[in-house]
Each structure stands twice: as C-alpha cells, then as structure tokens.
Enzyme design. Sequence first.
Site, PDB file in Angstrom:
ATOM      1  N   ILE A 253       0.877  -1.163   0.000  1.00 29.65           N
ATOM      2  CA  ILE A 253       0.000   0.000   0.000  1.00 29.65           C
ATOM      3  C   ILE A 253       0.911   1.208   0.000  1.00 29.65           C
ATOM      4  CG2 ILE A 253      -1.847   1.239   1.181  1.00 29.65           C
ATOM      5  CD1 ILE A 253      -2.663  -1.542   0.210  1.00 29.65           C
ATOM      6  N   HIS A 258       7.704   2.616   6.742  1.00 34.65           N
ATOM      7  CA  HIS A 258       8.924   3.419   6.664  1.00 34.65           C
ATOM      8  C   HIS A 258      10.072   2.606   7.225  1.00 34.65           C
ATOM      9  CE1 HIS A 258      11.761   6.741   7.340  1.00 34.65           C
ATOM     10  NE2 HIS A 258      11.043   7.407   6.455  1.00 34.65           N
ATOM     11  N   LYS A 262       8.396   2.833  13.192  1.00 34.80           N
ATOM     12  CA  LYS A 262       7.534   1.694  13.488  1.00 34.80           C
ATOM     13  C   LYS A 262       6.275   2.166  14.214  1.00 34.80           C
ATOM     14  CE  LYS A 262      10.726  -0.619  11.595  1.00 34.80           C
ATOM     15  NZ  LYS A 262      10.573  -0.909  10.144  1.00 34.80           N
ATOM     16  N   ASP A 312       4.814  10.647   2.783  1.00 32.54           N
ATOM     17  CA  ASP A 312       4.325  10.709   1.400  1.00 32.54           C
ATOM     18  C   ASP A 312       2.815  10.482   1.291  1.00 32.54           C
ATOM     19  OD1 ASP A 312       6.934  11.006   0.183  1.00 32.54           O
ATOM     20  OD2 ASP A 312       7.289   8.931   0.760  1.00 32.54           O
ATOM     21  N   ARG A 354      35.833  12.637   6.705  1.00 27.40           N
ATOM     22  CA  ARG A 354      36.549  11.390   6.428  1.00 27.40           C
ATOM     23  C   ARG A 354      35.963  10.712   5.194  1.00 27.40           C
ATOM     24  NH1 ARG A 354      40.022   8.055   8.978  1.00 27.40           N
ATOM     25  NH2 ARG A 354      39.862   5.812   8.632  1.00 27.40           N
TER      26      ARG A 354
END
Length: 377
Positions: A253, A258, A262, A312, A354
């Site tokens: 869906i 994500h 959670k 989104d 670095r």
Amino acid sequence: MEVARGLEGVLFTESRMCYIDGQQGKLYYYGIPIQELAEKSSFEETTFLLLHGRLPRRQELEEFSAALARRRALPAHLLESFKRYPVSAHPMSFLRTAVSEFGMLDPTEGDISREALYEKGLDLIAKFATIVAANKRLKEGKEPIPPREDLSHAANFLYMANGVEPSPEQARLMDAALILHAEHGFNASTFTAIAAFSTETDLYSAITAAVASLKGPRHGGANEAVMRMIQEIGTPERAREWVREKLAKKERIMGMGHRVYKAFDPRAGVLEKLARLVAEKHGHSKEYQILKIVEEEAGKVLNPRGIYPNVDFYSGVVYSDLGFSLEFFTPIFAVARISGWVGHILEYQELDNRLLRPGAKYVGELDVPYVPLEARE
C-alpha cells in the site's frame, strides 16, 4: 563479520542535526520537535537552524531571509539553456542537470573552504525553487516568471510556479510542507551527498548526486506513487475493497510503512491536518476521503506490524491543491531537502570529512585460472 544489508544499523558519523525515534514516532531538528517547527516556524528560520545549529535572533532572521531572497534569480544564459532541455524530461532530471550546469558556470566551483561552501549552499537553497518553478512554467508552454524579493520563500515559489500571488493560507501550507521535508537524517540522498563530498569534490557535484538519489521511487518518488494509487482507486466507495484485494495479494500500500518509523510518522500527522484543511476548503474532499479509508482499512492489518502512513501519504493532496501535477511532487521535496543536504555537508566537513569507504563480504571464488579466448568457444 555480519553483513548489514542496506547499511541497516551502521553508524558512520556523529550529528547534532536530526534525531529520529522510530519506535515512538518522533522527529527533531536540533532537538526541536518537528510539530513545533511546522506550526510556529518558517522555512527561512528552519533553514537557518539547519545551517547554524540554533534558532536565529530577529535581526539575524531578517538578514538571512533577505540574503536568500537576493539570490533567487538565475543567470539569463542558464534560463536560455533551460529552453533547450527536452520538454518531456522528468522534472527531477531537469533539476539534476540544472544543478550540474549551474556548477560549471561558477568560476570558483572547486573552492570547498567553509566560507565558500556556506555561500554556495545559500545560492542553491535560494535557486532550487526558481529552477523547479521555471521547469513547471516551461512544461506548460509558458515563460518562467522572475522571482520577487518581497515575498517569503514559500510564497515566492508558488508565485513563480503559478503566476499569481498565493493567499496567506496557501503560502502557509507550502511553508509547513517545506519545513517537514527539509531534513531527515542520513536517508539515501543525504548519505549520497556525504559520500560524494567526502571525496572533496565540489558542492555542486555532491548535490547533483543527492538529486539523482532522491529521484528514485523508493525515496523521493514515493509521493507520486500515492497519487497514482488514489487515481487507480477512483472513488471512496471502492477504497475498502481495493485495499482488501491488495493485502490479499500481499502487495504494498503506497505511502504506508517506513524504514525507520515503526509508529505513525510525525510528519504524516502534520500533513494529515493540512490535507484535511484542503479537503474542507478547497474541494479535494474525494482524494482525502480515499486516503482516510485506505489508512483505516489497511491499518487493521498493517498497524499491528508497525506499518503506518509516512510523509508521502498525505503530501500529494496538499501539493495538488497548490497547483502542482504529480511529476513535480519530488522536485518540491528537493526544494525543501536542499537545506538538509547543505547543513549535513557543512557539519560533516567541520567534523573531519573522512572519506567513506565501506567494505563488502567477498563470496566469490579465488585463484580461478585464466582460460584463453580460443579455449572458451
């Protein structure tokens, strides 16, 4: 050594910019909850926070906002070059190429001193909105509109994109959306920007790489997929059955779930309120109703597994109301996220810059004999 697929759980640096509590559904920019920033701040103030690590004083904010406004205009020859880009090109490809070309026009492109990076970063933050708005106008067969310095960043973006000065309500909607998308830790595009910049390449190259990463449908392009899902469903009456069919087939869906969260994505919570406002005042009630039904029906199965709406899920309804077609949803994301990219590059350079050089677990053969070409037939 264990392989961390997708670099899951790998820590490669330290940062003060962003903290995400995925289990509790919390997001902070320099310790400030995202809900407070979205409600009380502006994109300019949030950008200052991301670049400086603190909120500005009143005069600092005025000077910073004015500095961004002065940098909005694009060079005339770059605008002329835009007209030679293919009209059919995806707006993210347009933006990627524009950033690269803009870098070539900078005679000091290779200067990565702290001062130069900050100035170039301000330039890009100011100009991203102008580039995306110009692309929208050109796709519509219209001339790009020059920026105005008397409008806020969000209001000016809408003005350049749509040709009319937005209402205060519309400007506030865009402002909040930009704040919500400005920063989100070391996601794929931010990590890409850092990886590129760690080689001591120029800022434009690092940001071009970030734009290319954001273009992918598993990152910035996910909001387009949500609007396509709404179009496929068609009507609120069909939504529940559509969700059940998808779940029965174990299909995704779009806009739910994500990698980090959670629990309910806090940005989605803010955008849900904005989408509801759009539905009540601007006639996009059908899209909002579809999303609420999808959220409710899918949640019966997905919520117990820690899968909730992400940023989104509701953003497309807001962007659509503000005059943007779905192919421009990800570029709007970039107009916001450029602040986070620049902020992270400045922070990483200050830390030590670095060079990133991860390893891989070798699983191939060794001492394989070379077979001459004639013996391979």
